[in-house]
Each structure stands twice: as C-alpha cells, then as structure tokens.
Write a protein that holds these residues in place. Sequence first.
Motif, mmCIF file in Angstrom:
data_model
loop_
_atom_site.group_PDB
_atom_site.id
_atom_site.type_symbol
_atom_site.label_atom_id
_atom_site.label_comp_id
_atom_site.label_asym_id
_atom_site.label_seq_id
_atom_site.Cartn_x
_atom_site.Cartn_y
_atom_site.Cartn_z
ATOM 1 N N SER A 150 0.852 -1.183 0.000
ATOM 2 C CA SER A 150 0.000 0.000 0.000
ATOM 3 C C SER A 150 0.890 1.237 0.000
ATOM 4 C CB SER A 150 -0.955 0.008 1.191
ATOM 5 O OG SER A 150 -0.239 -0.023 2.399
ATOM 6 N N ALA A 151 0.352 2.314 -0.499
ATOM 7 C CA ALA A 151 1.123 3.551 -0.619
ATOM 8 C C ALA A 151 1.583 4.033 0.752
ATOM 9 C CB ALA A 151 0.279 4.624 -1.291
ATOM 10 N N GLY A 152 2.840 4.432 0.802
ATOM 11 C CA GLY A 152 3.358 5.061 2.010
ATOM 12 C C GLY A 152 3.722 4.136 3.158
ATOM 13 N N THR A 153 3.591 2.819 2.980
ATOM 14 C CA THR A 153 3.971 1.893 4.053
ATOM 15 C C THR A 153 5.016 0.919 3.535
ATOM 16 O OG1 THR A 153 2.194 0.342 3.543
ATOM 17 C CG2 THR A 153 1.713 2.032 5.173
ATOM 18 N N PRO A 154 5.978 0.567 4.369
ATOM 19 C CA PRO A 154 6.998 -0.392 3.924
ATOM 20 C C PRO A 154 6.395 -1.783 3.713
ATOM 21 C CG PRO A 154 7.406 0.339 6.195
ATOM 22 C CD PRO A 154 6.194 1.056 5.714
ATOM 23 N N MET A 155 6.945 -2.499 2.745
ATOM 24 C CA MET A 155 6.507 -3.872 2.496
ATOM 25 C C MET A 155 7.288 -4.785 3.436
ATOM 26 S SD MET A 155 6.152 -3.761 -1.685
ATOM 27 C CE MET A 155 6.838 -5.355 -1.850
ATOM 28 N N GLU A 156 6.570 -5.500 4.288
ATOM 29 C CA GLU A 156 7.202 -6.374 5.262
ATOM 30 C C GLU A 156 6.678 -7.791 5.088
ATOM 31 O OE1 GLU A 156 7.661 -6.747 10.098
ATOM 32 O OE2 GLU A 156 6.933 -4.870 9.235
ATOM 33 N N VAL A 157 7.569 -8.711 4.696
ATOM 34 C CA VAL A 157 7.199 -10.117 4.515
ATOM 35 C C VAL A 157 7.061 -10.749 5.895
ATOM 36 C CG1 VAL A 157 7.931 -12.350 3.587
ATOM 37 C CG2 VAL A 157 8.397 -10.241 2.311
ATOM 38 N N LYS A 158 5.912 -11.418 6.113
ATOM 39 C CA LYS A 158 5.651 -12.061 7.404
ATOM 40 C C LYS A 158 5.032 -13.436 7.175
ATOM 41 C CE LYS A 158 4.457 -7.777 9.848
ATOM 42 N NZ LYS A 158 3.418 -7.104 10.624
ATOM 43 N N GLN A 159 5.268 -14.333 8.124
ATOM 44 C CA GLN A 159 4.508 -15.582 8.172
ATOM 45 C C GLN A 159 3.136 -15.221 8.714
ATOM 46 O OE1 GLN A 159 5.336 -19.285 7.900
ATOM 47 N NE2 GLN A 159 6.534 -18.276 6.314
ATOM 48 N N TRP A 160 2.082 -15.524 7.955
ATOM 49 C CA TRP A 160 0.739 -15.155 8.391
ATOM 50 C C TRP A 160 0.217 -16.168 9.391
ATOM 51 C CZ3 TRP A 160 -2.641 -13.107 3.791
ATOM 52 C CH2 TRP A 160 -2.097 -11.901 3.343
ATOM 53 N N PRO A 161 -0.539 -15.692 10.402
ATOM 54 C CA PRO A 161 -1.107 -16.612 11.401
ATOM 55 C C PRO A 161 -2.154 -17.531 10.763
ATOM 56 C CG PRO A 161 -1.858 -14.346 11.789
ATOM 57 C CD PRO A 161 -0.868 -14.293 10.671
ATOM 58 N N ALA A 162 -2.309 -18.712 11.340
ATOM 59 C CA ALA A 162 -3.214 -19.743 10.810
ATOM 60 C C ALA A 162 -4.642 -19.227 10.651
ATOM 61 C CB ALA A 162 -3.189 -20.971 11.712
ATOM 62 N N GLU A 163 -5.122 -18.409 11.576
ATOM 63 C CA GLU A 163 -6.502 -17.908 11.496
ATOM 64 C C GLU A 163 -6.690 -17.033 10.265
ATOM 65 O OE1 GLU A 163 -4.502 -16.741 14.413
ATOM 66 O OE2 GLU A 163 -4.747 -18.830 14.988
ATOM 67 N N LYS A 164 -5.728 -16.179 9.983
ATOM 68 C CA LYS A 164 -5.800 -15.282 8.825
ATOM 69 C C LYS A 164 -5.754 -16.085 7.528
ATOM 70 C CE LYS A 164 -3.599 -11.108 6.970
ATOM 71 N NZ LYS A 164 -2.618 -10.044 7.243
ATOM 72 N N VAL A 165 -4.871 -17.073 7.476
ATOM 73 C CA VAL A 165 -4.743 -17.932 6.297
ATOM 74 C C VAL A 165 -6.025 -18.725 6.081
ATOM 75 C CG1 VAL A 165 -3.513 -19.907 5.309
ATOM 76 C CG2 VAL A 165 -2.234 -18.079 6.478
ATOM 77 N N SER A 166 -6.561 -19.286 7.152
ATOM 78 C CA SER A 166 -7.789 -20.074 7.061
ATOM 79 C C SER A 166 -8.947 -19.245 6.529
ATOM 80 C CB SER A 166 -8.127 -20.662 8.434
ATOM 81 O OG SER A 166 -9.322 -21.397 8.369
ATOM 82 N N ALA A 167 -9.120 -18.028 7.051
ATOM 83 C CA ALA A 167 -10.203 -17.147 6.603
ATOM 84 C C ALA A 167 -10.044 -16.794 5.128
ATOM 85 C CB ALA A 167 -10.242 -15.890 7.456
ATOM 86 N N LEU A 168 -8.824 -16.549 4.694
ATOM 87 C CA LEU A 168 -8.571 -16.217 3.293
ATOM 88 C C LEU A 168 -8.869 -17.403 2.384
ATOM 89 C CD1 LEU A 168 -7.475 -14.129 1.252
ATOM 90 C CD2 LEU A 168 -5.198 -15.075 1.689
ATOM 91 N N LEU A 169 -8.367 -18.576 2.728
ATOM 92 C CA LEU A 169 -8.552 -19.752 1.877
ATOM 93 C C LEU A 169 -9.999 -20.240 1.864
ATOM 94 C CD1 LEU A 169 -5.242 -21.707 2.548
ATOM 95 C CD2 LEU A 169 -5.831 -20.250 0.586
ATOM 96 N N MET A 170 -10.754 -19.988 2.949
ATOM 97 C CA MET A 170 -12.165 -20.373 2.975
ATOM 98 C C MET A 170 -12.954 -19.628 1.910
ATOM 99 S SD MET A 170 -13.036 -20.997 7.029
ATOM 100 C CE MET A 170 -14.612 -20.253 6.803
ATOM 101 N N ARG A 171 -12.507 -18.456 1.521
ATOM 102 C CA ARG A 171 -13.169 -17.698 0.465
ATOM 103 C C ARG A 171 -13.099 -18.430 -0.875
ATOM 104 N NH1 ARG A 171 -10.386 -11.953 1.299
ATOM 105 N NH2 ARG A 171 -11.134 -11.657 -0.852
ATOM 106 N N PHE A 172 -12.217 -19.427 -0.966
ATOM 107 C CA PHE A 172 -12.048 -20.215 -2.186
ATOM 108 C C PHE A 172 -12.373 -21.690 -1.955
ATOM 109 C CE2 PHE A 172 -9.487 -16.447 -2.507
ATOM 110 C CZ PHE A 172 -9.875 -15.954 -3.734
ATOM 111 N N GLY A 173 -13.106 -21.973 -0.883
ATOM 112 C CA GLY A 173 -13.533 -23.335 -0.613
ATOM 113 C C GLY A 173 -12.432 -24.271 -0.157
ATOM 114 N N ARG A 174 -11.394 -23.727 0.452
ATOM 115 C CA ARG A 174 -10.270 -24.541 0.900
ATOM 116 C C ARG A 174 -10.172 -24.515 2.410
ATOM 117 N NH1 ARG A 174 -9.534 -23.631 -3.982
ATOM 118 N NH2 ARG A 174 -8.303 -24.724 -5.452
#
Length: 174
Positions: A150-174
């Motif tokens: 996003s504009a004006g913020t540094p890009m920081e690579v992180k390991q995403w927490p399981a809850e965040k990953v689960s919510a994202l993948l559920m949007r695609f039936g996974r």
Amino acid sequence: MLRKAFLIFASVLAAAVAVSSAAVGQQGGSCQTTEASDPPRVILSCANGLVIEAEAPGAGASGFRLPALQAPPVSVDVTSRGVLVTLPPGKGPFQIMTPHAIVSARGTLFVVDVTAAGTAVFVVEGLVEVRRLDGSDPVELGGGDGVTVSAGTPMEVKQWPAEKVSALLMRFGR
C-alpha cells in the motif's frame, strides 16, 4: 444470472475488449471456464495447468480481466477482491497486475486480495515475487509468507497466522 455474465464476458473477450468482471472465461482453445458454488467463484483452467479462481458476483465481484486474448494467459489484471492462482513449476511466466503491485509467479499456489487501500499476497506453496507498481521494492515470498502493498507503508514479509490464512482460503472453498 452467472451464466449470462459468462456469455457476455466470452463475447467481449473474443473481441479483445478489456472488461472488469468476476466472470472471466476463455472458451475453447487452451482454457475453460467453470462455476463453483460453495463458495461462489469462477474458475479458469488452462491446458498448461494454470488455474485462476476469482470470487464470483455476489461475493463482492472480483475486478478481473485478461489484458489481451492469450492462450494460455501470461498475465491478468485484478482491481478488486480476491483470486487464487495455481501455476505448476516451469509453466510460467505469469504475473498479476493490481493497482498497487506486480505479482510474478514462479510455480506456486497463492492468493492475491485487492482492496482500495492495498494489495495483499499470500503464498500457500512455491515462490512469488512482489513489487510495487513502479517496479520498486521487490520481495520474494515462500510458502506461508504474506505481504501487503500500500502507498506510504513499507513492504514487510511475514509468516501469516493460521486464522488469517484459514479465513482467506475459505473464500475459495479450501
């Protein structure tokens, strides 16, 4: 309603006109479009193994388009909502352009989620390079890694927490 959207998009794509729509399809040739209902999404499957799943209308409508008639596509534009991409190793090149970032796949399974504020990229497996839209600040993501651009913020690579990953993948039936 979805079928009508598919037919409209297919005719527009054949005329090589860019469209912002969740229902992207290329009939015949090396790619096929199908619908999935739980959750609603449009799936573009190509002969080279590339699979793009876009959130369907009613789920917020992905802004998703192929910039030109390509078989199989080497790039897509995503302007809103999410797409899940599967690209077998050695089947690229392939990239996604968003209003905030350029995402280049190198054989992987990953999700790109676009909002007005930024673009989030999460890699399930494989490698993905993410850069700002102007090509600056390249970062490489591996399995389990995510980054938000996003504009004006540094890009920081992180390991995403399981809850965040689960919510994202559920949007695609996974």
